[in-house]
Design a protein around this motif. Structure first.
Motif, short mmCIF file in Angstrom:
data_model
loop_
_atom_site.label_atom_id
_atom_site.label_comp_id
_atom_site.label_asym_id
_atom_site.label_seq_id
_atom_site.Cartn_x
_atom_site.Cartn_y
_atom_site.Cartn_z
N ILE A 104 -8.58 -0.42 2.97
CA ILE A 104 -7.21 -0.67 3.41
C ILE A 104 -7.17 -0.82 4.93
O ILE A 104 -6.45 -1.67 5.47
N CYS A 158 0.82 -1.22 0.00
CA CYS A 158 0.00 0.00 0.00
C CYS A 158 0.85 1.27 0.00
O CYS A 158 1.80 1.39 0.77
N ILE A 159 0.51 2.21 -0.88
CA ILE A 159 1.21 3.50 -0.90
C ILE A 159 0.32 4.61 -0.32
O ILE A 159 0.57 5.79 -0.51
N CYS A 184 -2.79 5.88 -0.81
CA CYS A 184 -3.38 6.91 -1.68
C CYS A 184 -4.82 7.19 -1.31
O CYS A 184 -5.38 8.21 -1.69
N GLY A 185 -5.46 6.26 -0.60
CA GLY A 185 -6.84 6.48 -0.18
C GLY A 185 -7.89 6.23 -1.26
O GLY A 185 -9.08 6.40 -1.00
N CYS A 206 -9.03 3.54 -2.45
CA CYS A 206 -9.96 2.47 -2.09
C CYS A 206 -11.04 2.98 -1.13
O CYS A 206 -12.17 2.52 -1.15
N ILE A 241 -3.48 -4.06 -5.15
CA ILE A 241 -3.65 -4.92 -3.98
C ILE A 241 -5.04 -5.54 -4.07
O ILE A 241 -6.03 -4.83 -4.22
N CYS A 269 -7.11 0.39 -6.95
CA CYS A 269 -5.81 0.40 -6.24
C CYS A 269 -4.67 0.53 -7.25
O CYS A 269 -4.52 -0.29 -8.14
N PRO A 270 -3.84 1.57 -7.10
CA PRO A 270 -2.79 1.81 -8.10
C PRO A 270 -1.69 0.75 -8.08
O PRO A 270 -0.95 0.65 -9.06
S1 SF4 Z 1 -6.04 2.02 -3.09
FE1 SF4 Z 1 -4.35 0.57 -2.71
S2 SF4 Z 1 -2.55 1.86 -2.40
FE2 SF4 Z 1 -4.34 3.19 -2.23
S3 SF4 Z 1 -4.77 3.24 -0.01
FE3 SF4 Z 1 -6.04 1.63 -0.88
S4 SF4 Z 1 -4.79 -0.22 -0.67
FE4 SF4 Z 1 -3.41 1.50 -0.39
#
Ligand code: SF4
Lengths: 485, 225
Positions: free
Chosen positions: A344, A315-316, A318-319, A321, A379, A375-376
């Protein structure tokens, strides 16, 4: 043990908290508006990238590769950062991390720090530890400032105060900054924050930051932000203390070319965020003279050890999700009882807590797959959720998990009923009689059941049930046949 | 020192846990080979011709509410004078090593005072109306320019504290994509580096974009063609 610092051990379980949040219509309105806006912007800037899927795949592979060789890349980062004049510390858990940071702030000779928004410091509840040691922390990100002055908790990874609207923010600023005349235009509020913080930036000599990425190849650290408060903290003080999870490392400088395309577009729907700062150790002529990095485990190695859940560490933050999740959009972030909310949070929090707490979180999802889509780094959150549900069921027979065992048992009974037409009809008839006392009529004359007894109670804990039809389709079909029409 | 011992044993413990989780100590050679094998099928190079790249950069910068003008090399000082007059700034800080030919002294500075930053304090920087710098490169696709701690671009604090930033970018330093920029920056990856995309901004209040919470609120770019 390791995962300490998060709140969920004291927070109510998700189903209970969510119920309370669902009653707060203002909060739901604010959350829906904010997530709608970000999602719209994100879709537009992602749409203009012809190679988005290839970038996602590269992002996934880079993160997966890093986790596989994490020891190598952390040692490489440490060596390069040290060579460039930084000091690297290691922390097994939140308590150690807090101890190191408090010690370093004291050693810097300051009893105040300016802080960049950092979910890692939220995770370990650093501000409370600093206050306890007589050190005052000033949050400098606008959203974090709103949270801090409002004595609130963050509800989103990227936009922590998205649950507040301008009137609510104005009220907090009027009270805490002593500005009775303050207007309510967003510009007025931002100006107030600018004035309030400028003096702190110019005065306070010690800063605490998180990190978006640590670069093993160079020993550099990268922080991505919008307002410039991050640059203020990274640049003006004499001492800078950066705290990062051990999962934040990237192998090579070049890997930023992938992350700096994926992160801003996913997080805020911008082609690039206003500022990315990359610095390596100390520079005699530019920025702090003393630079520390605290590398923190806090249960991340336990996630690493679980091969099926390991991708959680990719996970980076990014929010995206969260914005895409129908459950999060209804309940907001606080229901998750943790600084990591949404999909997440549903997979990260229970793992940071060693499944001791927050066991209801893997169930806080409809498994619709929207989180995986956006999810970029690809995940597969639904996959991890199901894996964690299995773990919850396997590891526990009591408490919240016991309740979900019951749900599993109820599903078995349902399957048995559905397999036989006779049994199915009998249950329908029985149900219509039995539900009578439980049905409440709403304004439109529709019947709803808010609570079911006994084993079925789990179902209505998180949803209302429509009253059963007075006549079933089967009954109607047969009657129609009998009457010969 | 006692703390060193504690830190060392903590370090060893964290690394031990990682190795237990991933199945042993990583071999650096294997890790490097694995990294080389990562699929990178995304666009590395842009496809536009020169004019298209510059037009894209201008478009992206304007999208961030920055002002952009193109000028020929010999007319930079003139253009700077005009920009500053329009913005109404009086005192500008400039980094050591900024090309003197860019400064409008000869072209008539219109009373603007330029002060070279030779270690000014943060408080001193706060007294300036604006800052003027060059840039290492610019990325068209994202409307970004990159500043490093080198002559002509200066210390990070100088481009942060004043409310106005005027950045001069050479057309030959404009690339189309982010990967192209990273390839160029690789040589100087150890320098303090800042990517700037538009003026400082926040969307924390009801997702309304507001310019300049803490960094410069106004941004102009002169593109030397
Ligand atoms: S979309 Fe993926 S990278 Fe972004 S917060 Fe959610 S789990 Fe993390």
């Amino acid at each position: 043990m390791s995962g300490v610092g998060l709140d969920p051990k004291t927070a109510p379980t998700f189903p209970m908290a969510a119920k309370a949040m669902l009653g707060d219509t203002q909060l739901r309105k604010n959350v829906r508006h904010a997530t709608d806006v970000i999602q719209g912007k994100r879709a537009r800037v992602v749409g203009e990238m012809p190679d988005w899927q290839e970038l996602r795949e590269a992002g996934r592979q880079i993160r997966q590769h890093t986790m596989k060789y994490l020891d190598f890349y952390l040692e490489e980062f440490e060596a390069n950062c040290t060579r460039a004049g930084g000091v690297v510390h290691w922390a097994r858990d939140a308590e150690e991390a807090r101890g190191i940071v408090v010690g370093l702030v004291k050693a810097s000779g300051s009893d105040e720090v300016i802080k960049i928004k950092s979910m890692t410091t939220e995770e370990i509840e650093l501000n409370t530890a600093l206050e306890a040691a007589g050190i005052h922390a000033f949050e400098t990100d606008l959203a974090e400032l709103i949270i801090q002055l409002g004595e609130d908790r963050p509800s989103h990874i990227v936009v922590p105060a998205l649950h507040k609207n301008r009137q609510q923010i104005r009220e907090i600023f009027q009270r805490k900054m002593n500005l009775p005349e303050l207007g309510e235009r967003p510009e007025d509020l931002a100006d107030a924050a600018r004035m309030f913080l400028r003096e702190k930036f110019l005065r306070v000599k010690t800063a605490v930051s998180g990190a978006n990425f640590l670069i093993a190849e160079t020993g550099g650290v990268c922080v991505v932000e919008s307002e410039g408060n991050g640059r203020m903290c990274l640049t003006l003080p004499e001492t800078l203390i950066t705290i990062a999870g051990i999962d934040k490392v990237l192998p090579r400088f070049q890997d930023l070319e992938v992350m700096l395309q994926l992160l801003p577009r996913s997080a805020t729907g911008e082609r690039m965020n206003p500022y990315n700062s990359i610095w390596t150790g100390v520079d005699a002529a530019d920025g702090p003279r003393v630079f520390h990095v605290v590398l923190m485990d806090n249960a991340r190695t336990e996630i690493l050890a679980d091969e099926e859940a390991r991708q959680t560490l990719n996970c980076i933050r990014c929010g995206a999700c969260q914005n895409a999740c129908p459950v999060y959009r209804q309940t907001g972030g606080h229901a998750y009882g943790s600084v990591y909310a949404g999909p997440i949070g549903a997979i990260l929090t229970p793992q940071l807590q060693e499944m001791q707490h927050a066991q209801s979180l893997p169930y806080a999802s409809s498994l619709c797959g929207a989180c995986y889509e956006v999810c970029p780094v690809k995940i597969n959150i639904p996959e991890v959720l199901i894996h964690l549900r299995n773990r919850v069921v396997r590891q526990n027979t009591a408490g919240v998990a016991g309740f979900f065992d019951v749900e599993a048992g109820a599903m078995k009974a349902m399957a048995m009923i559905f397999r036989s037409e006779r049994r199915f009809r009998a249950v329908q008839r029985l149900g219509r009689v039995a539900e009578g006392p439980l049905v409440h009529k709403d304004g439109q004359g529709e019947g709803w059941i808010r609570w079911l007894p006994g084993l079925l109670g789990g179902w209505t804990q998180v949803r209302d049930l429509r009253e059963m039809p007075k006549e079933t389709f089967r009954d109607w079909w047969e009657r129609r046949g009998d009457n010969g029409n | 020192m006692a703390t060193d011992t504690v830190t060392n044993s903590t370090r060893d413990e964290v690394l031990r846990r990682i190795r237990a989780a991933t199945g042993g100590t990583s071999d650096g050679g294997v890790a490097k080979a694995g990294w080389e094998g990562i699929a990178r099928d995304y666009r590395r190079k842009g496809t536009r011709e020169r004019e298209g790249v510059l037009a894209l950069l201008e478009d992206r910068l304007r999208d961030y509410d920055a002002r952009v003008v193109r000028v020929a090399g010999g007319r930079v000082a003139q253009s700077v004078a005009e920009m500053l007059a329009e913005r109404g700034v009086r005192r500008m800080v400039v980094p050591v090593g900024l090309p003197v030919a860019w400064l409008p002294a000869a072209a008539g500075a219109g009373g603007v005072e330029f002060v070279v930053d030779e270690g000014l304090s943060s408080g001193d920087l706060d007294d300036f109306d604006g800052v003027m710098t060059g840039a290492t490169l610019a990325i068209a696709e994202t409307g970004t320019f990159v500043l490093q701690s080198v002559a002509g671009q200066g210390r990070r604090a100088a481009t942060l504290v004043p409310d106005y930033h005027l950045c001069v970018v050479r057309a030959e330093d404009v690339v189309e994509t982010v990967p192209e920029s990273m390839a160029q920056l690789q040589r100087t990856a150890g320098l303090a580096t800042t990517f700037v995309s538009g003026p400082s901004a926040t969307a924390d209040i009801e997702m309304t974009r507001i310019k300049g919470v803490h960094g410069p609120r106004f941004l102009d770019v002169i593109l030397i063609v």
